[in-house]
Scaffold this motif. Structure first.
Motif, PDB file in Angstrom:
ATOM      1  N   TRP A 124       0.827  -1.203   0.000  1.00  0.00           N
ATOM      2  CA  TRP A 124       0.000   0.000   0.000  1.00  0.00           C
ATOM      3  C   TRP A 124       0.865   1.258   0.000  1.00  0.00           C
ATOM      4  CZ3 TRP A 124      -5.138  -0.938  -0.354  1.00  0.00           C
ATOM      5  CH2 TRP A 124      -5.626  -2.167   0.116  1.00  0.00           C
ATOM      6  N   VAL A 132      -5.180   9.052   1.946  1.00  0.00           N
ATOM      7  CA  VAL A 132      -5.652   8.009   1.035  1.00  0.00           C
ATOM      8  C   VAL A 132      -4.688   6.828   1.082  1.00  0.00           C
ATOM      9  CG1 VAL A 132      -6.169   7.400  -1.361  1.00  0.00           C
ATOM     10  CG2 VAL A 132      -6.771   9.671  -0.485  1.00  0.00           C
ATOM     11  N   GLN A 133      -5.234   5.650   1.274  1.00  0.00           N
ATOM     12  CA  GLN A 133      -4.489   4.392   1.247  1.00  0.00           C
ATOM     13  C   GLN A 133      -4.748   3.746  -0.114  1.00  0.00           C
ATOM     14  OE1 GLN A 133      -6.278   1.364   3.572  1.00  0.00           O
ATOM     15  NE2 GLN A 133      -4.532  -0.028   3.540  1.00  0.00           N
ATOM     16  N   THR A 134      -3.704   3.642  -0.942  1.00  0.00           N
ATOM     17  CA  THR A 134      -3.861   3.177  -2.316  1.00  0.00           C
ATOM     18  C   THR A 134      -3.138   1.857  -2.524  1.00  0.00           C
ATOM     19  OG1 THR A 134      -3.973   5.464  -3.111  1.00  0.00           O
ATOM     20  CG2 THR A 134      -3.510   3.756  -4.747  1.00  0.00           C
ATOM     21  N   ARG A 136      -0.985  -0.508  -4.453  1.00  0.00           N
ATOM     22  CA  ARG A 136      -0.007  -0.294  -5.514  1.00  0.00           C
ATOM     23  C   ARG A 136       0.540  -1.592  -6.101  1.00  0.00           C
ATOM     24  NH1 ARG A 136       2.760   4.448  -5.667  1.00  0.00           N
ATOM     25  NH2 ARG A 136       3.566   3.580  -7.615  1.00  0.00           N
ATOM     26  N   ASP A 200      -8.376   3.344  -1.784  1.00  0.00           N
ATOM     27  CA  ASP A 200      -8.347   3.410  -3.246  1.00  0.00           C
ATOM     28  C   ASP A 200      -7.942   2.039  -3.788  1.00  0.00           C
ATOM     29  OD1 ASP A 200      -7.881   3.794  -5.944  1.00  0.00           O
ATOM     30  OD2 ASP A 200      -6.677   5.608  -5.702  1.00  0.00           O
ATOM     31  N   SER A 202      -8.676   1.199  -7.032  1.00  0.00           N
ATOM     32  CA  SER A 202      -8.929   1.344  -8.463  1.00  0.00           C
ATOM     33  C   SER A 202      -8.089   0.377  -9.291  1.00  0.00           C
ATOM     34  CB  SER A 202      -8.668   2.785  -8.907  1.00  0.00           C
ATOM     35  OG  SER A 202      -7.354   3.201  -8.580  1.00  0.00           O
TER      36      SER A 202
END
Length: 240
Positions: A124, A132-134, A136, A200, A202
């Motif tokens: 992350w 925001v924690q995305t 990766r 996030d 996505s």
């Protein structure tokens, strides 16, 4: 032998699939239908394979072995918790396949006569300004390396000494260096756990993965205490 009619069977549903007529391919480590047109196996009909590079994924992000504690405000928002079991099975299979069936850190492979297995782990990125924690990267780890990354959970389960030895063996750290590394990871965990993060994912939705809603933030400490023991909600203890 003709081409296999593969199925997507989550681990928790394997007995039901087996009872419905599914068979196991030990070489591929996957369930299949012995013949076409079996209505009993329709619930596990295979979906399209997940692409080996997910949209926006950075496979160099978070390389190497390190303690990678998830903030308590993000507990139970991991990929497995946020995806349907069949989608998780598709992701897990892709992650293992593209890693060549080996841990991407230490190179270990599963062994039939041991408890060693391969698991999926998230890397992350935390944007502290935007909170925001995305997601990766998804990485294939052996259970020993995975235990190191979740060092707080290792302590809850009473296996922190084994995790410490694995950290030293793989990275070449001395015991003192490992203790310092773990302490720094806990300090970072403590700071991040004071933040309510937006999630996030996505990288998954753009690959066609359907998400499900994780538990609300106020529910997570109770879930942690129920599933992991009362000490889990208090957070990790220091190493040593």
């Amino acid at each position: 032998m003709g081409e296999r009619i593969w199925l997507d069977v989550p681990f928790a549903e394997k007995e039901a699939a087996k009872a419905a007529g599914a068979r196991w391919d030990p070489a591929e480590k996957r369930w299949y239908a012995p013949r076409a047109g079996m209505e009993s196996l329709r619930p596990w009909a295979a979906l399209p394979e997940v692409p080996e590079l997910l949209p926006g994924e950075d496979r160099a992000f978070g390389s190497g072995l390190f303690v990678d504690l998830v903030p308590s405000t993000c507990w139970f928002t991991n990929v497995r918790s946020c995806t349907a079991p069949r989608d998780w099975e598709r992701l897990r299979r892709m992650i293992t396949r593209r890693a060549g069936g080996r841990c991407e850190i230490c190179g270990a492979a599963p062994e039939a006569n041991s408890r060693r297995r391969l698991e999926a782990h998230e890397r992350w990125h935390y944007d502290e300004a935007e909170r925001v924690q995305t997601l990766r990267r998804l990485i294939c780890l052996c259970d020993a390396c995975h235990t190191v990354t979740h060092f707080g959970l290792a302590q809850v389960r009473g296996v922190e000494e084994e995790a410490g030895r694995q950290l030293c063996a793989v990275t070449g750290m001395s015991a003192a260096e490992a203790e310092e590394h773990v302490a720094a990871a806990f300090e970072l965990w403590s700071r991040r756990s004071r933040v309510e993060w937006s999630l996030d994912l996505s990288m998954l939705t753009e690959a066609g993965i359907t998400l499900r809603t994780p538990p609300e933030a106020e529910q997570r400490p109770d879930i942690a205490a129920r599933e992991l023991g009362s000490g889990a909600a208090e957070g990790p203890r220091r190493f040593g």
